[in-house]
Design a protein around this motif. Structure first.
Motif, mmCIF file in Angstrom:
data_model
loop_
_atom_site.group_PDB
_atom_site.id
_atom_site.type_symbol
_atom_site.label_atom_id
_atom_site.label_comp_id
_atom_site.label_asym_id
_atom_site.label_seq_id
_atom_site.Cartn_x
_atom_site.Cartn_y
_atom_site.Cartn_z
ATOM 1 N N UNK A 221 -6.035 19.554 -8.369
ATOM 2 C CA UNK A 221 -5.287 18.175 -8.874
ATOM 3 C C UNK A 221 -4.532 18.373 -10.172
ATOM 4 N N UNK A 222 -3.729 17.191 -10.129
ATOM 5 C CA UNK A 222 -2.782 17.179 -11.357
ATOM 6 C C UNK A 222 -4.038 16.571 -12.374
ATOM 7 N N UNK A 223 -4.032 17.108 -13.518
ATOM 8 C CA UNK A 223 -4.979 16.868 -14.621
ATOM 9 C C UNK A 223 -4.775 15.543 -15.115
ATOM 10 N N UNK A 224 -5.523 14.657 -15.071
ATOM 11 C CA UNK A 224 -5.650 13.163 -15.941
ATOM 12 C C UNK A 224 -6.960 12.648 -15.902
ATOM 13 N N UNK A 225 -6.947 11.509 -16.581
ATOM 14 C CA UNK A 225 -8.199 10.716 -16.818
ATOM 15 C C UNK A 225 -8.927 10.664 -15.484
ATOM 16 N N UNK A 226 -8.337 10.375 -14.499
ATOM 17 C CA UNK A 226 -9.061 10.358 -13.156
ATOM 18 C C UNK A 226 -8.138 10.982 -12.174
ATOM 19 N N UNK A 227 -8.324 12.318 -12.084
ATOM 20 C CA UNK A 227 -7.427 13.009 -11.201
ATOM 21 C C UNK A 227 -7.680 12.691 -9.755
ATOM 22 N N UNK A 228 -6.305 12.313 -9.286
ATOM 23 C CA UNK A 228 -6.085 11.969 -7.826
ATOM 24 C C UNK A 228 -4.963 12.488 -7.038
ATOM 25 N N UNK A 229 -4.065 13.126 -7.990
ATOM 26 C CA UNK A 229 -2.623 13.827 -7.091
ATOM 27 C C UNK A 229 -2.935 15.243 -6.803
ATOM 28 N N UNK A 230 -3.257 15.555 -5.564
ATOM 29 C CA UNK A 230 -3.375 17.009 -5.252
ATOM 30 C C UNK A 230 -2.191 17.785 -5.391
ATOM 31 N N UNK A 231 -2.367 19.006 -5.718
ATOM 32 C CA UNK A 231 -1.132 19.939 -6.181
ATOM 33 C C UNK A 231 -0.664 20.421 -4.989
ATOM 34 N N UNK A 232 0.527 20.888 -4.734
ATOM 35 C CA UNK A 232 1.319 21.409 -3.943
ATOM 36 C C UNK A 232 1.064 22.973 -3.738
ATOM 37 N N UNK A 233 0.449 23.397 -2.885
ATOM 38 C CA UNK A 233 -0.211 24.969 -3.052
ATOM 39 C C UNK A 233 0.977 25.860 -2.332
ATOM 40 N N UNK A 234 2.094 25.413 -2.013
ATOM 41 C CA UNK A 234 2.906 26.238 -1.284
ATOM 42 C C UNK A 234 3.527 27.152 -2.284
#
Length: 1566
Positions: A477-490
């Protein structure tokens, strides 16, 4: 604002206003603060300051709107206004209210500067409370809005942000053909909402969406008229998700209503927008007015300060590059009553009142930081490789590859994330998550395993290269206080480094001759050539080294490894030997990891694939050629090699050498001899080597090599000073080659089959090889012998002197027998030790192999209870070590096959006494039990109080070990016992105990309770655990005798020192002022001293309340004048008045002064190292005086009666204290007295109703000191009441215990002196020696042998010899004097003092036969001063009857003592315990009788309180002899007997029972 007065004042309402109702104008201070209308501000007197006395008044000013002043101060010197109140001093006078002048240093401005203004507060700065950088979904960003002044908030402030939000618009393009078809659905994550009508309100859509279970939070909806379907009246909706777990991107869509063929459904268009403001054509019909485009940071804290804190939660789709604030109105509110106001000091008023100043919220600046909002998912921007063998190289088994996957944004990892290693065989290889190099870089680790391989690893074949293991939510995930945004692994289009993997085993590809072409050279004897082994990949060679087995025409031989480590080509060197021949291809048998593989004796070695961590062994199978020779696969080299050794010289002997080191060996040793030849030789038959010994060395091994090994097993007849070979008779060789039926024919040939030249000398007789045989070695048949014997105890033991140490049961003593040659011991030999075990005069020390070495035989002797050397040094028997008790036991000279038996007779102990290596003699005594010599204090003599710690020493006569926590029970007075706990001293003679003085512990002399007070096991009172005290040894066994000296006797605690325990509470014994008499004015200080009965310590600040007139004042503790006197200080205030200063007393009906002493949260305690005893701070009611009989009363025991006491003032809690008038006063008591009546109040009468001759109010002395108790001639006479009380302290009978003890000076009484002298004829000089011996006078047993001395032996030398050789004499002192009676030369008199002759010592035996000189001789030893121990008798006196006993022997038994006392003194006895006081247990050194009495016949019958018997020791003899008695327990019994009365000197009445009734007493008195 505080106004300080010179004296105390009080504020009260004016008298004329007392009855007036309504509000009163408080006293005020007029300030120089003025408003716009010219009005001055006033500070008013604070609450709680009325009707109290104080020198400081506090005024408060509340700042209001419209007032300004840069420097707040009073207006002028008359600014203090009393208004409706008075301000007066203690005398009731109006105080002078003039204030200090403005130019003095006592105004408000001189205190501090205070500014008053009503300017509105402004925004000063806005900053983000995060580091500069990019932030994504789930991050929480804080903002600090700083104002110029403290602020308050009302409503819900929010900070407007210039952030673009992700908004979905749903626009109506056309409606359905009917209302029933003009509805639609919204789907989120494949879950459908309820149906939504074509004209649904914003709230309807909002509710429909929030009902969907896949939507986590709230939804913002705004509705507007549609431009696209305006002609139909259609609508459009704007939707934004307001929760971090909901994302509009790719997850939401609309679905129109289903219709039949003849109908058309509603047509919608959905589109995502990134907006920070509404569309220009958006006209909100309902819902969010700003089209859900505004983003805010919400207020969380800061009211009352200059800084308000807001937080903003980044939602999916938000964007700000960079983050900005919407201006100019940066802070907005929901509703109409919100606001931010200047904080004026109170936050409990209505903030909308005009008196509060609204903040200026305009702002034209921006955030003072570089913060970017980007919620797009992280993407991979690059991949790099880091490995242990470098980039773009082949990675082999054991190598580690680190793959760095670099994202464009910081990421965080959850769960098990792996990287697929595509094209690696076998399929399924992966790199595991290893960590993060930084916030953007994820590191995967791949370990190359055996069998893995790939020419080029594909890391980015598909998007599935990075995958997750399990279903536990693993992701990136994108690093944050509450990670919710999954990374694009392409993976992107960037280049990935080439990775080659080779994890397969290396194998042999080819073997060939590396120097020269085929047939290019002919190799003869000793020529060299190299053989190359080509491997499939580089390898590493470890240990070994490896060898290549080849056949050069004469059998398999080893070619030695020379080079090629870390390469793919290994080179082996082969040296041509005799017998080798070849004209074709050479054969290779095998490649071995180490030499010796042909005969199976190969050593450890490795050939492994080269890598950073070599671990994969190479496959050493030869390349396939399908060539079979004698059933074995061989490899033919591809080169033709020519080898010819036919013309090589003859093989000969190069040298003969001994294997191993030189030196001396014992018979039985196996010796090996190496014979080195010029070529390989082949031996057959019984070849032997002739030596200069009876035995010959026989061939053992080596055929087929250049070295033959011969072995000689030496025998007794082979002893020789130097071993060497020797020639056979009439021969030039030492070799003997014999043919026999056992070994067959004998021959030694080389590789060509030729006989080897075995000659060792040439034709001229010169040696052809090195001579003599080396290294030099001697074969010896000398038996080993014991050269010394030492005793090595495992510890130092109990050493009364520097020459001797004593050991006891549990100790281990090792006898070390040193031999002159190395020995070999088999079985369990033992040595006889001279020690008595209760049956035999010897014990055995047994062999201990663990403590032995090649030249030292260790024998261990464990001392058991009962063992003793009877004060003599430990020794061994002068006989051989016992090896005959066991057939398998022997001690022989060390060799391979031990043959020569050792000489087992040790040195004669008569000439070589057994000592330790430090030259100490050893005495064994496992009979003596450690006993207590004495007890003492480590503390000095003095007085100790509760909380003090006292250290006690218990001294034993032997070292003791302690386990657990033994306790010593102490007599601490008042029938109580104290616990002294063991602290330290184990393994010494002195044990340290500590005792903490308790609160109720009081005694004149601290002593233990009885001679059995040392307790080693659990004691309930002391709560100690079980333990023991034993005599020190390796394994302590013998329990110590814990009997203590009788309390009070020599050796007891109280004999030499006196420690007094004082538990008496310190009490106030005197209060006075050193300044009395005196007169004091206001502000003067009066010193008041409070003296306590004993020394005290003070914590805190106690106070003493004084009677000072209208207002009572406190005297405050100042300091300690001395250990027991405290100084208090009272400052006189205006209005204080008293003619006789006294402490305060409550003058209610029951007078008391106890509250006048206030500890004020502190404490006063008796002085000690750890104070715990609180002082009694009771004070008797003031003005109380004690008159009457208060002088000392003299008595031995019983009750003291104080007559005629008078207390001069009433009081509820007087205390009278009684002390024992000695120094120190340990014993004290007290009684409480309540004085509720006095004569002036209790003479009742009435002036209006009295008899003519009443003497009301007068008192008449009737006789002597007798005073009338009622008014004379009072018409209401008062009866006199007297109280008679009979009592006993005992509720049950307590038997009396008395001690009778005899005593003698132990040092003087046990001393005995003998003298003897040498003599000769006149003028003759005495030379030579004389001897002393000692014989037991009772048994005639002679102790030790004679001790010889020179004719002029020094006293010190004689003392040392007697103490060492005759320890039975119990320590002696020697003095030497010139023999004045002899006219000879060198004549002396020796005076021998026996320090302890208590058990009887006979005369020394002198022998002068070895003295030289005419008439030389020595006198017999004469006792000139015998012991003077107790003897004789004593008598006892009964002081009640004045009868004396018969003579009582100093050694009387308990039965004899009981008989004499009962018969002669008429006292009955329950029991007597008799015992001797000294550990030597003889009555001559003191005896004690403990007598428990039943009763005696007193004047009133049988009495348990027996008279104290008096001892008369006139006829008791001995050095400082003494006999005394004392009472240990006083006899008591319940009340009994009778009593009689006498009135005013009359005769006594008849006796009546002690429990007579009132009627009987009435009759008796009348």
């Amino acid at each position: 604002m505080d106004v300080q007065f010179s004296e105390e004042v009080s504020v009260q309402k004016r008298e004329e206003y007392e009855k007036r109702s309504g509000d009163f104008l408080l006293p005020s201070l007029v300030l120089n603060v003025v408003d716009q209308k010219g009005r001055y501000a006033e500070a008013y007197l604070s609450e709680g300051q009325f009707d109290i006395v104080t020198d400081r008044l506090t005024f408060a000013y509340e700042v209001s709107v419209g007032y300004e002043q840069p420097k707040v101060d009073i207006l002028n010197t008359t600014s203090l206004l009393p208004n409706d109140y008075t301000i007066r001093d203690a005398w009731g006078r109006d105080a002078n209210l003039s204030l200090p002048h403005y130019d003095s240093n006592k105004t408000l401005q001189s205190s501090k500067t205070i500014l008053v203004n009503d300017d509105p507060t402004e925004v000063q700065s806005i900053k983000a409370i995060v580091d500069d950088g990019h932030y994504g979904s789930g991050h929480i960003i804080g903002f600090a809005v700083e104002f110029t002044h403290e602020v308050l908030t009302n409503g819900l402030p929010k900070l407007a942000l210039a952030v673009k939000s992700l908004v979905l618009t749903i626009d109506t393009i056309s409606l359905g053909t009917s209302l029933s078809t003009s509805y639609f659905f919204i789907l989120y994550k494949n879950e459908r909402s309820r149906s939504i009508p074509w004209d649904a309100s914003a709230n309807y859509v909002k509710d429909a969406l929030e009902e969907i279970s896949t939507i986590s939070g709230s939804v913002c909806v705004s509705r507007s008229k549609s431009i696209s379907s305006a002609e139909f009246g259609g609508y459009r909706w704007a939707i934004r998700f307001d929760d971090i777990n909901d994302d509009l991107r790719g997850n939401i869509k609309t679905e129109s209503a289903a219709v039949t063929k003849e109908h058309k459904a509603i047509t919608l268009r959905s589109k995502l927008h990134l907006q920070d403001e509404p569309f220009t054509d958006w006209e909100t019909a309902d819902g969010d007015i700003a089209m859900c485009t505004y983003r805010y940071a919400m207020y969380v804290s800061g009211a009352g300060s200059k800084e308000l804190i807001f937080i903003y939660n980044i939602l999916p789709g938000d964007e700000a590059l960079p983050l900005m604030i919407q201006t100019p109105d940066i802070i907005r509110f929901d509703g109409f009553d919100g606001g931010i106001f200047k904080y004026l000091g109170h936050d409990d008023r209505n903030l909308m009142e005009s008196r509060y100043i609204a903040a200026d919220l305009s702002w034209d600046g921006q955030i003072a930081s570089n913060v970017f909002i980007d919620t797009k998912p992280p993407t991979i921007v690059n991949i790099t490789v880091d490995s242990t063998c470098g980039v773009n190289k082949t990675h082999r088994a054991g190598d580690i590859i680190l793959v760095h996957v670099i994202f464009d944004k910081p990421v965080v990892i959850f769960g098990d994330v792996r990287l697929q290693m595509r094209t690696v065989r076998p399929v399924g290889a992966f790199a595991s998550f290893h960590g993060k190099l930084n916030r953007e870089t994820v590191v995967f680790r791949y370990f190359v395993e055996e069998g893995h391989w790939s020419r080029d690893v594909d890391l980015k074949n598909t998007s599935e290269s990075i995958y997750f293991i399990g279903d536990t939510g693993a992701s990136i995930f994108h690093e944050s206080t509450h990670p919710v945004s999954a990374a694009d692994l392409n993976f992107g289009s960037f280049d990935v480094p080439s990775i080659r993997i080779e994890g397969r085993k290396p194998f042999i590809k080819d073997i060939y001759i590396s120097n020269g072409e085929d047939g290019a050279a002919v190799y003869g004897k000793d020529d060299e050539f190299l053989v190359a082994v080509k491997m499939s990949c580089p390898v590493v060679v470890a240990k070994g080294p490896p060898v290549l087995i080849i056949d050069a025409g004469s059998g398999y031989k080893e070619a030695n490894f020379t080079s090629g480590n870390n390469t793919s080509t290994l080179l082996f060197q082969y040296i041509v030997e005799i017998g080798d021949r070849s004209s074709e291809f050479l054969k290779v048998k095998m490649l071995c990891i180490a030499s010796g593989c042909i005969d199976g004796s190969s050593n450890e070695g490795y050939i492994q694939q080269l890598s950073s961590r070599p671990s994969l062994n190479a496959d050493l199978t030869l390349p396939e050629q399908n060539a079979s020779i004698t059933g074995t696969i061989e490899y033919l080299m591809r080169n033709v090699v020519s080898i010819d050794t036919m013309h090589a010289p003859k093989t000969f002997v190069r040298s003969i050498e001994l294997w191993g080191d030189g030196g001396i060996v014992g018979v039985g040793e196996v010796i090996r001899i190496h014979v080195i030849f010029s070529d390989r030789v082949y031996c057959r038959g019984g070849l032997k080597l002739r030596l200069n010994t009876k035995s010959r060395a026989a061939y053992e091994s080596g055929t087929g090599t250049k070295k033959l090994i011969f072995v000689l097993k030496t025998k007794l007849q082979d002893a020789t000073k130097r071993l060497d070979w020797e020639l056979n008779e009439n021969s030039n060789t030492a070799f003997i080659c014999e043919t026999n039926s056992h070994s067959g024919s004998c021959s030694i040939t080389n590789g060509k089959g030729e006989q080897v030249d075995l000659s060792l000398v040439d034709e001229d007789g010169q040696f052809r090889i090195p001579y003599p045989l080396s290294p030099e070695i001697e074969v010896s048949s000398t038996p080993p012998k014991i050269v010394s014997v030492h005793a090595n105890p495992s510890h130092f033991g109990d050493c009364p002197s520097s020459m001797i140490c004593e050991y006891t049961a549990g100790d281990i003593i090792v006898l070390n027998l040193k031999f002159d040659y190395e020995i070999s011991i088999r079985g369990n030999p033992r040595i006889k030790v001279a020690c008595y075990d209760g049956v035999n005069d010897y014990v055995y020390a047994t062999f201990d192999s663990d403590l032995s070495n090649d030249t030292n035989a260790a024998f261990k002797y464990v001392v058991l209870p009962g063992h003793t050397t009877e004060s003599l040094p430990l020794s061994y028997y002068y006989e051989e070590i016992d090896v005959l008790h066991n057939n398998d036991t022997s001690i022989k000279r060390k060799s391979t096959y031990p043959t020569v038996s050792a000489n087992l007779l040790p040195p004669d102990p008569a000439f070589y006494p057994l000592k330790s290596e430090t030259n100490i003699l050893i005495v064994v005594d496992a009979i003596k039990v450690p006993s207590i010599r004495k007890l003492s204090f480590k503390n000095t003599t003095g007085i100790y109080s509760p909380g003090d710690r006292i250290l006690l020493v218990v001294e034993f006569d032997k070292n003791v070990d302690v386990s657990g926590t033994p306790v010593l029970l102490l007599n601490v007075g008042r029938g109580k016992k104290g616990c002294a706990f063991y602290s330290s001293g184990s393994n010494t003679t002195e044990l340290i105990f500590y005792y903490d003085v308790g609160l109720s512990h009081c005694t004149e002399k601290l002593e233990y309770d009885s001679k059995y007070s040392l307790v080693k096991s659990h004691n309930e009172q002391c709560t100690n655990g079980n333990g023991w005290i034993k005599r020190t040894s390796d394994t302590s066994i013998i329990d110590a005798d814990l009997t203590l000296p009788t309390p009070g006797s020599r050796g007891s605690l109280s004999f030499d020192s006196s420690l007094l325990l004082d538990c008496s509470e310190p009490y106030i014994s005197k209060i006075w002022s050193p300044e009395s008499p005196g007169s004091f004015n206001a502000k003067q200080k009066v010193s008041i001293l409070v003296q306590f009965s004993r020394s005290v310590v003070v914590h805190g600040s106690p106070m003493l309340l004084l009677e000072t007139g209208t207002i009572d004042r406190w005297a405050v503790y100042k300091s300690k004048l001395n250990e027991s006197t405290l100084e208090f200080e009272y400052v006189v205030r205006l209005g204080d008045k008293t003619d006789d200063l006294e402490y305060w007393t409550d003058e209610d009906l029951l007078r008391s002064s106890v509250p006048s002493f206030n500890l004020n949260g502190g404490s006063i305690m008796a002085s000690s190292t750890n104070p715990v005893l609180e002082a009694d701070i009771h004070i008797n009611p003031s003005h109380g005086t004690l008159n009457g009989h208060n002088q000392p009363v003299h008595l031995n025991e019983g009750e003291a009666e104080f007559l005629g006491l008078k207390i001069g003032q009433r009081g509820n809690d007087y205390r009278l204290r009684f002390t024992f008038d000695q120094n120190p006063r340990v014993f004290q008591d007290e009684t409480g007295v309540i004085m509720q009546q006095s004569c002036e109040y209790e003479v009742n009468g009435n002036e209006e109703d009295r008899n003519f001759d009443d003497g009301f109010g007068s008192a008449v002395a009737l006789r002597n000191g007798l005073l009338a108790v009622s008014a004379p001639k009072k018409k209401v006479p008062k009866s006199e009441i007297q109280v008679v009380k009979v009592q006993s302290e005992a509720s049950e009978k307590q038997l009396e215990v008395q001690i009778i003890s005899t005593k003698v000076d132990l040092e003087l009484s046990t001393r005995s002196i003998q003298t003897f002298s040498t003599f000769a004829n006149r003028d003759e000089e005495i030379r030579g020696t004389f001897s002393l011996a000692y014989e037991d006078p009772n048994t005639g047993y002679l102790f030790s042998s004679e001790i010889f001395f020179t004719a002029d032996a020094e006293a010190q030398f004689m003392k040392e010899q007697l103490n060492e050789k005759l320890p039975i004499l119990n320590n002696v002192e020697v003095n030497r004097l010139a023999n004045s009676q002899c006219n000879c030369k060198n004549g002396w008199t020796w005076e021998v003092t026996f320090l302890d002759a208590s058990l009887g010592i006979g005369p020394l035996i002198t022998n002068g036969t070895t003295l030289e000189g005419r008439g030389a001789g020595i006198t017999k030893s004469e006792v000139v001063s015998p012991t003077n121990m107790l003897h004789g008798f004593f008598t006892l006196l009964n002081p009640f009857t004045f009868t004396s006993s018969r003579n009582i022997s100093f050694a009387a038994t308990a039965q004899e003592m009981k008989y004499i006392i009962e018969q002669d003194l008429a006292v009955t006895i329950q029991s007597i315990q008799a015992g001797n006081l000294d550990p030597r247990d003889i009555p001559e050194l003191g005896r004690r009788w403990k007598i428990t009495f039943l009763s005696h016949i007193g004047p009133y019958g049988e009495d348990a309180n027996v008279p104290n018997l008096i001892a008369n020791g006139t006829f008791l003899n001995g050095a400082k002899s003494k006999v005394w008695t004392y009472v240990e327990i006083e006899g008591k019994s319940p009340l009994q007997g009778s009593l009689a009365f006498s009135f005013r000197g009359s005769n006594y009445s008849s006796f009546i029972p002690f429990d007579a009734s009132g009627e009987i007493i009435k009759q008796t008195l009348e």
